[in-house]
Write a protein that holds these residues in place. Structure first.
Motif, PDB file in Angstrom:
ATOM      1  N   THR A  43     -43.874 -88.538  39.655  1.00 24.33           N
ATOM      2  CA  THR A  43     -43.488 -89.941  39.755  1.00 24.33           C
ATOM      3  C   THR A  43     -43.906 -90.538  41.090  1.00 24.33           C
ATOM      4  O   THR A  43     -44.470 -91.640  41.146  1.00 24.33           O
ATOM      5  CB  THR A  43     -41.968 -90.088  39.567  1.00 24.33           C
ATOM      6  OG1 THR A  43     -41.607 -89.543  38.294  1.00 24.33           O
ATOM      7  CG2 THR A  43     -41.541 -91.536  39.626  1.00 24.33           C
ATOM      8  N   TYR A 132     -39.016 -81.755  32.499  1.00 20.82           N
ATOM      9  CA  TYR A 132     -38.844 -82.774  33.531  1.00 20.82           C
ATOM     10  C   TYR A 132     -38.111 -83.944  32.895  1.00 20.82           C
ATOM     11  O   TYR A 132     -38.666 -84.644  32.057  1.00 20.82           O
ATOM     12  CB  TYR A 132     -40.225 -83.166  34.075  1.00 20.82           C
ATOM     13  CG  TYR A 132     -40.277 -84.200  35.177  1.00 20.82           C
ATOM     14  CD1 TYR A 132     -39.135 -84.805  35.694  1.00 20.82           C
ATOM     15  CD2 TYR A 132     -41.503 -84.575  35.715  1.00 20.82           C
ATOM     16  CE1 TYR A 132     -39.219 -85.755  36.706  1.00 20.82           C
ATOM     17  CE2 TYR A 132     -41.603 -85.522  36.720  1.00 20.82           C
ATOM     18  CZ  TYR A 132     -40.452 -86.112  37.213  1.00 20.82           C
ATOM     19  OH  TYR A 132     -40.541 -87.056  38.204  1.00 20.82           O
ATOM     20  N   ILE A 134     -36.152 -87.487  33.301  1.00 20.58           N
ATOM     21  CA  ILE A 134     -35.920 -88.678  34.123  1.00 20.58           C
ATOM     22  C   ILE A 134     -35.736 -89.859  33.168  1.00 20.58           C
ATOM     23  O   ILE A 134     -36.601 -90.732  33.034  1.00 20.58           O
ATOM     24  CB  ILE A 134     -37.055 -88.884  35.163  1.00 20.58           C
ATOM     25  CG1 ILE A 134     -36.792 -90.095  36.049  1.00 20.58           C
ATOM     26  CG2 ILE A 134     -38.417 -88.928  34.510  1.00 20.58           C
ATOM     27  CD1 ILE A 134     -37.701 -90.186  37.272  1.00 20.58           C
ATOM     28  N   ARG A 137     -36.596 -93.698  33.528  1.00 19.96           N
ATOM     29  CA  ARG A 137     -37.989 -94.125  33.519  1.00 19.96           C
ATOM     30  C   ARG A 137     -38.648 -93.948  32.145  1.00 19.96           C
ATOM     31  O   ARG A 137     -39.541 -94.697  31.784  1.00 19.96           O
ATOM     32  CB  ARG A 137     -38.792 -93.334  34.564  1.00 19.96           C
ATOM     33  CG  ARG A 137     -38.253 -93.498  35.968  1.00 19.96           C
ATOM     34  CD  ARG A 137     -38.614 -94.845  36.576  1.00 19.96           C
ATOM     35  NE  ARG A 137     -37.951 -95.023  37.855  1.00 19.96           N
ATOM     36  CZ  ARG A 137     -36.871 -95.769  38.043  1.00 19.96           C
ATOM     37  NH1 ARG A 137     -36.323 -96.415  37.029  1.00 19.96           N
ATOM     38  NH2 ARG A 137     -36.328 -95.878  39.235  1.00 19.96           N
ATOM     39  N   ASP A 161     -34.290 -81.925  37.050  1.00 18.98           N
ATOM     40  CA  ASP A 161     -33.352 -82.978  36.650  1.00 18.98           C
ATOM     41  C   ASP A 161     -33.428 -84.130  37.636  1.00 18.98           C
ATOM     42  O   ASP A 161     -32.987 -84.019  38.775  1.00 18.98           O
ATOM     43  CB  ASP A 161     -31.925 -82.424  36.603  1.00 18.98           C
ATOM     44  CG  ASP A 161     -30.905 -83.524  36.383  1.00 18.98           C
ATOM     45  OD1 ASP A 161     -31.220 -84.457  35.619  1.00 18.98           O
ATOM     46  OD2 ASP A 161     -29.813 -83.467  36.982  1.00 18.98           O
ATOM     47  N   SER A 162     -33.989 -85.249  37.182  1.00 19.93           N
ATOM     48  CA  SER A 162     -34.052 -86.453  38.008  1.00 19.93           C
ATOM     49  C   SER A 162     -33.226 -87.577  37.403  1.00 19.93           C
ATOM     50  O   SER A 162     -33.459 -88.751  37.700  1.00 19.93           O
ATOM     51  CB  SER A 162     -35.509 -86.907  38.169  1.00 19.93           C
ATOM     52  OG  SER A 162     -36.224 -85.997  38.965  1.00 19.93           O
ATOM     53  N   GLY A 163     -32.263 -87.217  36.575  1.00 16.41           N
ATOM     54  CA  GLY A 163     -31.446 -88.225  35.922  1.00 16.41           C
ATOM     55  C   GLY A 163     -30.406 -88.851  36.826  1.00 16.41           C
ATOM     56  O   GLY A 163     -30.022 -90.005  36.643  1.00 16.41           O
ATOM     57  N   GLY A 187     -33.601 -83.286  41.379  1.00 14.20           N
ATOM     58  CA  GLY A 187     -34.480 -84.352  41.836  1.00 14.20           C
ATOM     59  C   GLY A 187     -33.831 -85.313  42.821  1.00 14.20           C
ATOM     60  O   GLY A 187     -34.445 -85.679  43.829  1.00 14.20           O
TER      61      GLY A 187
END
Length: 293
Positions: A43, A132, A134, A137, A161-163, A187
């Protein structure tokens, strides 16, 4: 297990929006010198603005520059399984340490669709695959039960984990406790230390582009059992994150903060936000406050 920090490396651009490979290589050297590993075409690497061929060439350049001194993960995720598979096979031939696959975007997926998507990619490559997530997004979310199913695939090694939802991160960490060798990477930059304290393998950080030494210090202090130092460095990292992200969209702010430290990184490709003199002045003030300029 020794924890690890990866930086979601910014991709550098020339004024004509072509990739500046030499400047990108310089950023690789900066991160490796700090003690961080590399994730490219993520990202913060403007992956949605890169062509198929550029992603392959970029990965080749990063792997060449790293030269075995750090680990390299690359994001192969695209909306359709077909192109994701093509990229993953190319990255597999290059010889990266891991292939991350972001959930498909624009295409709405069922959980069964996600299982088929990730399994198809993992079946086709030798390199370990990392999920991955997120959802803010991509609008597609890997449910913890889906992660549990995928974790049992022989070539799916973990998840990023970019949540930003602590409940979801905790659920993924529980999967990691249940399934041997399934690694969870956090993340969100304010959760680096918390995640490691609760069993994460480490982090994949965007903010580390602008603050590589502090990120490395959090992980290094944790690994040697110096909780006080780790907490101090995490507090510094979080404070910078809070103030920087208050100025605008997170990846764009990281790129501008990095640009104001080293103009060779350039701006992002359009239609990303154009540079703003007033905003840049605020970012520069912030960089000076935190001893980064």
């Amino acid at each position: 297990m020794t924890k690890q920090a990866f930086v979601a490396l910014a991709t550098c651009f020339n004024e004509d929006e072509t990739i500046n490979y030499e400047a990108t290589r310089a950023q690789v050297r900066r991160q490796v010198a700090a003690g961080n590993n590399i994730m490219c075409a993520g990202t913060n690497g403007d992956f949605t603005a890169l062509t198929h061929e550029e992603k392959i060439r970029l990965t080749e350049a990063v792997v060449d520059e790293v030269a075995g001194r750090a680990k390299v993960i690359v994001n192969a995720g695209m909306p359709a399984t077909f192109e994701t598979l093509q990229l993953a096979k190319a990255f597999d031939r290059i010889g990266v340490d891991g292939i991350a696959v972001i959930t498909p975007f624009f295409i709405a997926c069922t959980q069964d669709g996600l299982i088929r998507h990730f399994s198809t990619i993992a079946d086709a490559v030798q390199t370990p695959l990392y999920l991955y997530d997120i959802p803010a997004r991509t609008q597609n979310h890997i449910e913890p039960e889906t992660a549990r199913t995928l974790a049992r695939h022989g070539n799916i090694a973990g998840i990023k984990d970019s949540g930003g939802a602590l409940e979801t991160l905790e659920a993924y960490l529980q999967v990691g406790r249940e399934v041997p060798d399934f690694q969870v990477y956090s993340g969100p930059d304010h959760l680096v230390l918390w995640a490691m304290q609760n069993g994460a393998a480490g982090c994949i950080s965007g903010l580390g582009n602008a603050m590589p030494d502090v990120l490395a210090a959090i992980v290094a202090a944790f690994n040697r059992g110096d909780e006080t130092r780790a907490e101090q460095q995490q507090a510094l990292f979080t404070a910078f994150r809070t103030e920087l992200y208050a100025l605008g969209y997170a990846p764009a702010m990281v790129k501008r903060a990095l640009y104001l430290q080293d103009a060779s990184v350039g701006a992002s490709r359009q239609p990303a936000l154009l540079p703003d003199d007033a905003q840049d002045a605020e970012i520069l003030t912030l960089l000076k406050k935190f001893g980064l300029a």
